[in-house]
Design an enzyme around this catalytic site. Structure first.
Site, PDB file in Angstrom:
ATOM      1  N   SER A 287       0.799  -1.219   0.000  1.00 23.12           N
ATOM      2  CA  SER A 287       0.000   0.000   0.000  1.00 23.12           C
ATOM      3  C   SER A 287       0.835   1.273   0.000  1.00 23.12           C
ATOM      4  CB  SER A 287      -0.909   0.022   1.240  1.00 23.12           C
ATOM      5  OG  SER A 287      -1.809  -1.064   1.231  1.00 23.12           O
ATOM      6  N   HIS A 372      -7.268   0.434   6.147  1.00 24.89           N
ATOM      7  CA  HIS A 372      -6.836  -0.949   6.363  1.00 24.89           C
ATOM      8  C   HIS A 372      -6.840  -1.332   7.841  1.00 24.89           C
ATOM      9  CE1 HIS A 372      -5.924  -2.016   2.269  1.00 24.89           C
ATOM     10  NE2 HIS A 372      -5.230  -0.915   2.104  1.00 24.89           N
TER      11      HIS A 372
END
Length: 432
Positions: A287, A372
């Protein structure tokens, strides 16, 4: 003078169009017959799309002001319920407290294509709310209804592959928001057998993806993005599929901002992949950290740190500040970042650990991290020099992060995050 007459005529036409739209709103709310309601709703939507930008702003103001609940009736009903808290009084209070514009939106939604029109209306509304806080209640009504209509139970998960309709593939290229897709060859590589792409669809928008995620099937957790999006790379054989790495997730509908879709998508995709490929043992992400460089430039502050941690954070920031001579613009290229000494890179990594492991819990925390972590992932590993694209260098000094999705522990990690604690690996916790 002639131009003045023309301007006045245009303004008069705009005023008539707005009045006509508001009349349609009132007619739609008062209409009992469904056939007539559909016709009125169709005219209403057409009138909205025909409005100029400033007219739309006025329309939203009127919708907020003139189609809200009656304060006096709500107060009287609330007092009656407080005096006698029975079911009849509660039902009446709930009915009166609901803004009539919610019912207006429900009636527009009955129109074929009405759901798409409401999503488009909200997109136009969102562009104004920050400047016009008086529209916040109206925006809350849109969000309330869309959150119900786009409940994950209604959504359909579909795999996107090279045999999907060309229109859908074009939308994937257009809406990719994390790592730009460089044409059809690039897309073809991202849909090869060692890659997956899944999207959520809604029955009322069957040809429009709401959100999609791209996955790489790998032998180990990835440490940089370039190999994953290299369109010239060769697909790996299935016997090397041990890790599923989510490397991009993109929203396709700005009008659905704030409607929870991505967290359910990742979990559904992980379950789907587990069924298809039982040998998969690790589900993780690679990410971006889009707010990291901005936070470092602003001083790298974390509130409420114990003294020892605060000192380590300050020392790391002082190290990187000295390395760039007080000018972070010196690090605006991949070449400059590659040349950093090990000590500076270690300090930069420690700053990233604080940014994600501590600052993420604040309201201003990194949006990707909050997504997340709130979704139950664990902060697993930091990867220096992982994204050397111009965007990666600018946003995060090329740093990326792996989040680990342990399907047995996502609920526990989610609960921790709601209480201000970040689930993280021992290696990252040691940097704090």
């Amino acid at each position: 003078m002639l131009e003045g007459f023309r301007t006045a005529a245009r303004q008069a036409g705009h005023d008539r169009a707005l009045r006509g739209l508001l009349i349609d709103c009132k007619r739609l709310l008062s209409e009992r017959g469904e056939a007539n309601s559909v016709a009125i709703a169709r005219d209403l939507v057409a009138r909205f799309y025909a409005l100029a930008d400033d007219q739309q702003a006025t329309f939203f103001e009127r919708l907020s002001r003139d189609f809200g609940p009656d304060p006096k009736a709500v107060l009287e009903s609330a007092q009656a319920y407080a005096k006698e808290p029975n079911a009849r009084n509660l039902i009446r209070l709930t009915h009166l407290a609901e803004p009539p514009r919610q019912e207006l939106l429900r009636r527009i939604n009955r129109l074929p294509g009405g759901t798409s029109s409401i999503v488009a209306m909200r997109r136009a509304l969102l562009a104004r709310v920050a400047r016009q806080p008086e529209l916040q209640a109206l925006e809350a009504d849109f969000l309330h209804l869309l959150s119900s209509w786009f409940n994950p139970g209604f959504l359909q998960l579909q795999r996107v592959d090279w045999n999907s309709p060309a229109q859908l593939l074009e939308q994937i290229i257009h809406h990719e928001a994390v790592h730009e897709i460089d044409g059809w060859d690039d897309l073809r590589r991202r849909l090869q057998p060692d890659r997956r792409c899944f999207a959520f669809f809604h029955p009322q928008l069957p040809s429009e993806p709401l959100i999609f995620v791209e996955v790489a099937l790998l032998p180990q957790m990835p440490a940089s993005i370039a190999p994953l999006i290299d369109k010239a790379s060769r697909p790996l054989p299935p016997d090397q599929f041990k890790v599923a790495a989510f490397y991009s997730i993109s929203n396709c509908q700005p009008g659905l901002k704030g409607v929870s879709l991505g967290n359910f998508l990742i979990k559904r995709v992980a379950e789907e992949l587990k069924r298809e490929l039982p040998q998969l043992r690790v589900f993780c992400t690679l990410s971006p950290i889009p707010g990291f460089a901005r936070w470092v430039r602003a001083g790298a502050h974390c509130e409420g740190l114990p003294k020892a941690r605060a000192e380590r954070l300050a020392q790391a920031h002082a190290t990187v500040l000295e390395a760039c001579g007080g000018d972070f613009d010196r690090w605006s290229s991949a070449t400059a970042l590659r040349a950093l000494p090990e000590e500076t890179m270690q300090a930069l990594t420690r700053l990233a650990a604080f940014y994600l492991g501590v600052h993420a819990t604040s309201a201003g925390g990194d949006p990707v991290a909050r997504f997340h972590l709130d979704n139950g992932a664990r902060l697993e590993r930091l990867n220096p020099l992982a994204d050397l694209s111009a965007k990666g260098v600018k946003q995060s000094f090329a740093m990326m992060v792996n989040y680990l999705y342990d399907l047995q522990k996502v609920e526990t990690h989610h609960e921790k995050f709601t209480h201000g604690e970040v689930a993280q690996s021992r290696a990252l916790a040691a940097l704090l």
